[in-house]
Design a protein around this motif. Structure first.
Motif, PDB file in Angstrom:
ATOM      1  N   ALA A 136       0.831  -1.201   0.000  1.00  0.00           N
ATOM      2  CA  ALA A 136       0.000   0.000   0.000  1.00  0.00           C
ATOM      3  C   ALA A 136       0.868   1.255   0.000  1.00  0.00           C
ATOM      4  N   SER A 137       1.957   1.203   0.786  1.00  0.00           N
ATOM      5  CA  SER A 137       2.870   2.344   0.825  1.00  0.00           C
ATOM      6  C   SER A 137       3.519   2.555  -0.534  1.00  0.00           C
ATOM      7  N   THR A 138       3.923   1.453  -1.178  1.00  0.00           N
ATOM      8  CA  THR A 138       4.531   1.549  -2.504  1.00  0.00           C
ATOM      9  C   THR A 138       3.555   2.147  -3.509  1.00  0.00           C
ATOM     10  N   LEU A 139       2.304   1.694  -3.449  1.00  0.00           N
ATOM     11  CA  LEU A 139       1.293   2.217  -4.367  1.00  0.00           C
ATOM     12  C   LEU A 139       1.061   3.710  -4.145  1.00  0.00           C
ATOM     13  N   ARG A 140       1.049   4.102  -2.855  1.00  0.00           N
ATOM     14  CA  ARG A 140       0.865   5.531  -2.565  1.00  0.00           C
ATOM     15  C   ARG A 140       2.024   6.344  -3.143  1.00  0.00           C
ATOM     16  N   LYS A 141       3.233   5.827  -2.961  1.00  0.00           N
ATOM     17  CA  LYS A 141       4.406   6.547  -3.461  1.00  0.00           C
ATOM     18  C   LYS A 141       4.405   6.597  -4.979  1.00  0.00           C
ATOM     19  N   LEU A 142       4.054   5.468  -5.605  1.00  0.00           N
ATOM     20  CA  LEU A 142       3.968   5.456  -7.064  1.00  0.00           C
ATOM     21  C   LEU A 142       2.898   6.424  -7.553  1.00  0.00           C
ATOM     22  N   GLY A 143       1.807   6.490  -6.789  1.00  0.00           N
ATOM     23  CA  GLY A 143       0.740   7.410  -7.153  1.00  0.00           C
ATOM     24  C   GLY A 143       1.198   8.851  -7.116  1.00  0.00           C
ATOM     25  N   ARG A 144       2.030   9.175  -6.114  1.00  0.00           N
ATOM     26  CA  ARG A 144       2.544  10.533  -6.012  1.00  0.00           C
ATOM     27  C   ARG A 144       3.376  10.904  -7.235  1.00  0.00           C
ATOM     28  N   VAL A 145       4.191   9.953  -7.693  1.00  0.00           N
ATOM     29  CA  VAL A 145       5.021  10.212  -8.870  1.00  0.00           C
ATOM     30  C   VAL A 145       4.178  10.222 -10.143  1.00  0.00           C
ATOM     31  N   SER A 146       3.231   9.281 -10.223  1.00  0.00           N
ATOM     32  CA  SER A 146       2.396   9.173 -11.426  1.00  0.00           C
ATOM     33  C   SER A 146       1.567  10.424 -11.646  1.00  0.00           C
ATOM     34  N   GLU A 147       1.159  11.084 -10.548  1.00  0.00           N
ATOM     35  CA  GLU A 147       0.397  12.324 -10.681  1.00  0.00           C
ATOM     36  C   GLU A 147       1.153  13.337 -11.530  1.00  0.00           C
ATOM     37  N   VAL A 148       2.464  13.421 -11.277  1.00  0.00           N
ATOM     38  CA  VAL A 148       3.294  14.367 -12.041  1.00  0.00           C
ATOM     39  C   VAL A 148       3.536  13.842 -13.446  1.00  0.00           C
ATOM     40  N   ALA A 149       3.831  12.515 -13.548  1.00  0.00           N
ATOM     41  CA  ALA A 149       4.170  11.925 -14.842  1.00  0.00           C
ATOM     42  C   ALA A 149       3.035  12.074 -15.846  1.00  0.00           C
ATOM     43  N   LEU A 150       1.803  12.132 -15.346  1.00  0.00           N
ATOM     44  CA  LEU A 150       0.650  12.217 -16.245  1.00  0.00           C
ATOM     45  C   LEU A 150       0.318  13.654 -16.652  1.00  0.00           C
ATOM     46  N   GLU A 151       0.957  14.620 -16.009  1.00  0.00           N
ATOM     47  CA  GLU A 151       0.693  16.007 -16.364  1.00  0.00           C
ATOM     48  C   GLU A 151       1.426  16.369 -17.658  1.00  0.00           C
ATOM     49  N   HIS A 152       0.789  17.171 -18.485  1.00  0.00           N
ATOM     50  CA  HIS A 152       1.399  17.592 -19.754  1.00  0.00           C
ATOM     51  C   HIS A 152       2.224  18.850 -19.513  1.00  0.00           C
ATOM     52  N   LEU A 153       3.453  18.642 -19.022  1.00  0.00           N
ATOM     53  CA  LEU A 153       4.341  19.758 -18.724  1.00  0.00           C
ATOM     54  C   LEU A 153       5.483  19.779 -19.727  1.00  0.00           C
ATOM     55  N   PRO A 154       6.068  20.969 -19.965  1.00  0.00           N
ATOM     56  CA  PRO A 154       7.309  21.013 -20.751  1.00  0.00           C
ATOM     57  C   PRO A 154       8.352  20.116 -20.089  1.00  0.00           C
ATOM     58  N   LEU A 155       9.286  19.593 -20.892  1.00  0.00           N
ATOM     59  CA  LEU A 155      10.213  18.585 -20.401  1.00  0.00           C
ATOM     60  C   LEU A 155      10.984  19.036 -19.161  1.00  0.00           C
ATOM     61  N   ASN A 156      11.530  20.244 -19.171  1.00  0.00           N
ATOM     62  CA  ASN A 156      12.313  20.713 -18.021  1.00  0.00           C
ATOM     63  C   ASN A 156      11.449  20.814 -16.763  1.00  0.00           C
ATOM     64  N   ASP A 157      10.246  21.350 -16.920  1.00  0.00           N
ATOM     65  CA  ASP A 157       9.342  21.446 -15.771  1.00  0.00           C
ATOM     66  C   ASP A 157       8.957  20.049 -15.274  1.00  0.00           C
ATOM     67  N   LEU A 158       8.746  19.136 -16.205  1.00  0.00           N
ATOM     68  CA  LEU A 158       8.379  17.772 -15.842  1.00  0.00           C
ATOM     69  C   LEU A 158       9.495  17.102 -15.037  1.00  0.00           C
ATOM     70  N   LEU A 159      10.750  17.244 -15.498  1.00  0.00           N
ATOM     71  CA  LEU A 159      11.876  16.616 -14.809  1.00  0.00           C
ATOM     72  C   LEU A 159      12.026  17.167 -13.391  1.00  0.00           C
ATOM     73  N   ASN A 160      11.909  18.470 -13.234  1.00  0.00           N
ATOM     74  CA  ASN A 160      12.033  19.072 -11.903  1.00  0.00           C
ATOM     75  C   ASN A 160      10.918  18.608 -10.973  1.00  0.00           C
ATOM     76  N   ALA A 161       9.702  18.523 -11.516  1.00  0.00           N
ATOM     77  CA  ALA A 161       8.564  18.069 -10.703  1.00  0.00           C
ATOM     78  C   ALA A 161       8.735  16.607 -10.302  1.00  0.00           C
ATOM     79  N   LEU A 162       9.207  15.770 -11.227  1.00  0.00           N
ATOM     80  CA  LEU A 162       9.414  14.351 -10.924  1.00  0.00           C
ATOM     81  C   LEU A 162      10.473  14.170  -9.836  1.00  0.00           C
TER      82      LEU A 162
END
Length: 355
Positions: A135-161
């Protein structure tokens, strides 16, 4: 099966040693009792019925009996009793010894039940811990996936990830290095290492920590950073002492490396490495998609510029006016400053040149 030999006066070391080595073959007394589930009483320890007769006689044992020990109908053992005096079959004593065998069976049943209960508790605790970890792993993956699914410019995406990565791994730093056209790894984004970036250098494949991770396509867990060779001094200058790194793979092609660092020694575990691999899959996918989106956007911008430029060139025969408008069109599309020269004459200028 366990054997019990009474020894109240005499020494029966040889008999005990032979008993401990004996098997539960049906040819032997305990084996017969275990197979039939019925007691046997031997008034005389005769060789025909008792293979240990010679040793028993040498140590003064004359009579013996064996009783089954059952646990819930299953044979669990055999109780043997021997005497140095001749013992005619005694029904009362036989019932007593049979009762002892039954009590031993009850004890073993309770013992087995207790062991099963303890094993069940251990399995329940393990299952609960695994469920909580999942469950903890899923929560952590969810936190990252939230950013990964956003349509951000590459530099902004990398910093957010990387910001999310530092959060879920409780790290002090994180960096993403991407493979450049020169075949070397270059830092594209970092968190916690901003001051040290001035001394950052390109990392060849196979060299240093990041280069080895990219070349081998295998994660690396480093509890003590002083024990590994680094191409760049950045991590040590920052005071990073432990690190976990994984390759970024998109479409079966290594595109870079991501690593997280900590000032503490041995901060990261195998679980962190596995979690980072799962996160890395999402990061690689997000990077690949962002790069494709930017390439598509750039291609569309170029096509739009070509279309507008073609329209301008076809709209007038006034050369200078037309070229001025083309120069003005180029500036917002892909340039900060544009000039058009015909021969030795500058006929158009747009934007402000950078000295």
């Amino acid at each position: 099966y366990q054997r019990c030999v009474t020894d109240t006066v005499l020494s029966f070391d040889g008999f005990v040693a032979m008993t401990e080595r004996a098997s539960l073959s049906p040819a032997l007394l305990p084996g017969r009792v275990a197979q039939t589930g019925k007691p046997e009483w031997l008034v005389e320890l005769e060789p025909e019925r008792f293979a240990r007769a010679s040793v028993a006689a040498a140590e003064g044992l004359v009579s013996g009996a064996a009783f089954p020990v059952a646990v819930e109908g299953d044979m669990a053992g055999v109780l043997e009793a021997f005497s140095s005096t001749r013992q005619p079959r005694d029904r009362a004593l036989e019932r007593t010894l049979a009762g002892v065998g039954a009590q031993i069976g009850q004890f073993l049943r309770r013992k087995r039940a207790e062991e099963e209960r303890q094993q069940l508790l251990v399995r329940e605790r393990q299952a609960r811990a695994e469920a909580e970890a999942a469950a903890s792993t899923l929560r952590k993956l969810g936190r990252v996936s939230e950013v990964a699914l956003e349509h951000l410019p590459l530099n902004d995406l990398l910093n957010a990830l990387l910001s999310r990565l530092v959060e879920v791994l409780e790290a002090d730093s994180a960096s993403i290095l991407l493979l450049g056209e020169d075949g070397q790894l270059h830092v594209r984004a970092t968190v916690g290492l901003e001051r040290e970036l001035a001394s950052e250098v390109a990392v060849p494949l196979g060299a240093g920590l990041a280069g080895r991770v990219a070349a081998t396509r295998k994660p690396m867990l480093v509890p003590d950073l002083s024990q590994v060779e680094l191409v760049s001094p950045v991590l040590r200058d920052r005071g990073i002492n432990s690190l976990v790194a994984i390759p970024l793979v998109a479409e079966d092609r290594v595109i870079g490396v991501v690593h997280a660092g900590s000032e503490a020694y041995a901060q990261f575990t195998e679980e962190d490495a596995r979690l980072l691999e799962l996160i890395g899959d999402r990061i690689a996918l997000a990077i690949n998609q962002a790069a494709l989106f930017e390439a598509e956007q750039l291609a569309q911008d170029r096509l739009q510029f070509l279309g507008e430029a073609s329209t301008l060139l076809a709209s007038s025969l006034d050369v200078e006016a037309t070229l001025r408008r083309v120069a003005q069109l180029a500036v917002p599309h892909f340039a900060d400053w544009c000039t058009v020269e015909l021969g030795d004459t500058r006929v158009a200028i747009a934007g402000t040149p950078h000295e």
